[in-house]
Structure formats: C-alpha cells, structure tokens
Motif scaffolding. Structure first.
Motif, PDB file in Angstrom:
ATOM      1  N   HIS A  81      19.920  74.270  16.379  1.00  0.00           N
ATOM      2  CA  HIS A  81      19.913  72.817  16.295  1.00  0.00           C
ATOM      3  C   HIS A  81      18.652  72.385  15.561  1.00  0.00           C
ATOM      4  N   GLU A  82      18.759  71.302  14.822  1.00  0.00           N
ATOM      5  CA  GLU A  82      17.577  70.633  14.281  1.00  0.00           C
ATOM      6  C   GLU A  82      17.064  69.765  15.431  1.00  0.00           C
ATOM      7  N   VAL A  83      15.816  69.971  15.869  1.00  0.00           N
ATOM      8  CA  VAL A  83      15.322  69.328  17.082  1.00  0.00           C
ATOM      9  C   VAL A  83      14.122  68.435  16.788  1.00  0.00           C
ATOM     10  N   THR A  84      14.138  67.244  17.384  1.00  0.00           N
ATOM     11  CA  THR A  84      13.031  66.297  17.306  1.00  0.00           C
ATOM     12  C   THR A  84      12.617  65.914  18.719  1.00  0.00           C
ATOM     13  N   ILE A  85      11.307  65.959  18.981  1.00  0.00           N
ATOM     14  CA  ILE A  85      10.779  65.384  20.227  1.00  0.00           C
ATOM     15  C   ILE A  85       9.872  64.234  19.818  1.00  0.00           C
ATOM     16  N   PHE A  86      10.242  63.041  20.249  1.00  0.00           N
ATOM     17  CA  PHE A  86       9.474  61.828  19.972  1.00  0.00           C
ATOM     18  C   PHE A  86       8.626  61.534  21.202  1.00  0.00           C
ATOM     19  N   HIS A  87       7.311  61.715  21.083  1.00  0.00           N
ATOM     20  CA  HIS A  87       6.374  61.525  22.199  1.00  0.00           C
ATOM     21  C   HIS A  87       5.874  60.088  22.191  1.00  0.00           C
ATOM     22  N   THR A  88       6.102  59.386  23.289  1.00  0.00           N
ATOM     23  CA  THR A  88       5.641  58.008  23.382  1.00  0.00           C
ATOM     24  C   THR A  88       5.002  57.769  24.751  1.00  0.00           C
ATOM     25  N   PHE A  89       4.183  56.773  24.841  1.00  0.00           N
ATOM     26  CA  PHE A  89       3.425  56.445  26.041  1.00  0.00           C
ATOM     27  C   PHE A  89       2.841  57.713  26.669  1.00  0.00           C
ATOM     28  N   TRP A  90       3.095  57.987  27.940  1.00  0.00           N
ATOM     29  CA  TRP A  90       2.408  59.075  28.644  1.00  0.00           C
ATOM     30  C   TRP A  90       2.821  60.438  28.117  1.00  0.00           C
ATOM     31  N   GLY A  91       3.949  60.525  27.441  1.00  0.00           N
ATOM     32  CA  GLY A  91       4.375  61.785  26.827  1.00  0.00           C
ATOM     33  C   GLY A  91       3.429  62.254  25.733  1.00  0.00           C
TER      34      GLY A  91
ATOM     35  N   ASN B 159      13.364  74.088  22.896  1.00  0.00           N
ATOM     36  CA  ASN B 159      13.330  75.470  22.419  1.00  0.00           C
ATOM     37  C   ASN B 159      14.700  76.132  22.504  1.00  0.00           C
ATOM     38  N   GLY B 160      15.448  75.828  23.571  1.00  0.00           N
ATOM     39  CA  GLY B 160      16.808  76.359  23.684  1.00  0.00           C
ATOM     40  C   GLY B 160      17.711  75.854  22.574  1.00  0.00           C
ATOM     41  N   ALA B 161      17.616  74.563  22.302  1.00  0.00           N
ATOM     42  CA  ALA B 161      18.436  73.979  21.225  1.00  0.00           C
ATOM     43  C   ALA B 161      18.045  74.566  19.873  1.00  0.00           C
ATOM     44  N   ALA B 162      16.750  74.750  19.631  1.00  0.00           N
ATOM     45  CA  ALA B 162      16.289  75.335  18.368  1.00  0.00           C
ATOM     46  C   ALA B 162      16.792  76.773  18.238  1.00  0.00           C
TER      47      ALA B 162
END
Length: 159
Positions: free
Chosen positions: A34-44, A27-30
């Motif tokens: 910034h163009e922001v991507t969060i890639f959720h994998t496994f337990w995320g 959220n701070g980067a956005a």
C-alpha cells in the motif's frame, strides 16, 4: 494491472499505545504494497519530535508548549494506566520481553518502507514547533495534502 492501494492515517493522539497502533498498521499496509501516509496533527506531532533539545528562538507560549509536551516518541504516555509514568515503563518491559518493536523502531521502519510522514504545518504554528525540532526525512503540509491522499484511500483511519 491492479490499482495501487492507499492507506491514510491521521495521528491526532499523543498516546504511546495509540501511536504504536498507527505505526503497526502503517508498516503492515506498506508491507502489503500500500502507498501509506500518516498525517501527524496536534498531539500526534510528538511522535515526530527529536529526543534531544533543540535551541531555537521562541516566544513564551511556544517555550511552554515545548516544555509540557513529550520530546520524542519514546517519552509519550499511555492512554490508560499511565500511573505517573510507571505504565509506559511496564509496557516497554513487557514489549522487550516479547521481542516487540518499540515506537521509535516502528517509526524508523516506516521511513525505511517509504511511508509518507507528514507534520501538519497549521498545528506546528499553533504549538510553536519548528522543523528543526522534528525528525529528518518527513514532509510538511496542511490538511489539503492529507485530503488529496485520503480521497483515493482504500483505508482511512483517525487515531
């Protein structure tokens, strides 16, 4: 003309505090354009699960994973001082007292700021998660999609 800054985050952890850190940074980067991507994998991926149960046809192992994993961001445990569920209650109380945003609120804010939330499809297959179990408005992709975003990233984090 300045180049668009990019921030990418791999959220691997299923811990409430680590997911909060990922979303605070996102959220701070956005907010700083910034163009922001969060890639959720496994337990995320648990951060993207809906709170309410979704009835789906699943095999035995997929049902077991579904029952063992927290359903939704607000049910995730802490990385330290979990104390059989008391730790998250204590930290949420302190956060409320200090008017800090909850993890579900941070996720909602990220969506409002057009942070790209990606669920790893390979991990979804491994854990037996289906799109109907995850929040609306997210994207589904594999590691190649994350790498395409990260290749031009100014900030790339693994949490």
């Amino acid at each position: 003309m300045t180049e668009q800054k990019k921030t990418t985050i791999i959220l691997f952890s299923g811990d409430y505090d680590k997911a909060m850190a990922a979303y605070i940074i996102a959220n701070g980067a956005a907010a700083y354009d910034h163009e922001v991507t969060i890639f959720h994998t496994f337990w995320g991926l648990n951060a993207l699960r809906k709170d309410e149960p979704v009835t789906l046809k699943k095999g035995f192992l997929e049902k077991m994973f579904g029952k063992m994993m927290p359903r939704g961001a607000d049910k995730m445990g802490l990385s330290n001082m979990n104390f059989a569920g008391m730790g998250p209650k204590m930290i949420k109380h302190v956060m409320k007292k200090h008017n800090a945003m909850s993890l579900p609120s941070l996720i909602e804010m990220a969506q409002e700021q057009e942070v790209k939330l990606i669920a790893c499809t390979m991990t979804m297959d491994l854990l037996g998660l289906q799109q109907e179990e995850l929040l609306e408005g997210i994207e589904y992709a594999g590691v190649a999609a994350y790498l395409a975003d990260a290749e031009d990233g100014n900030v790339n984090l693994f949490i």
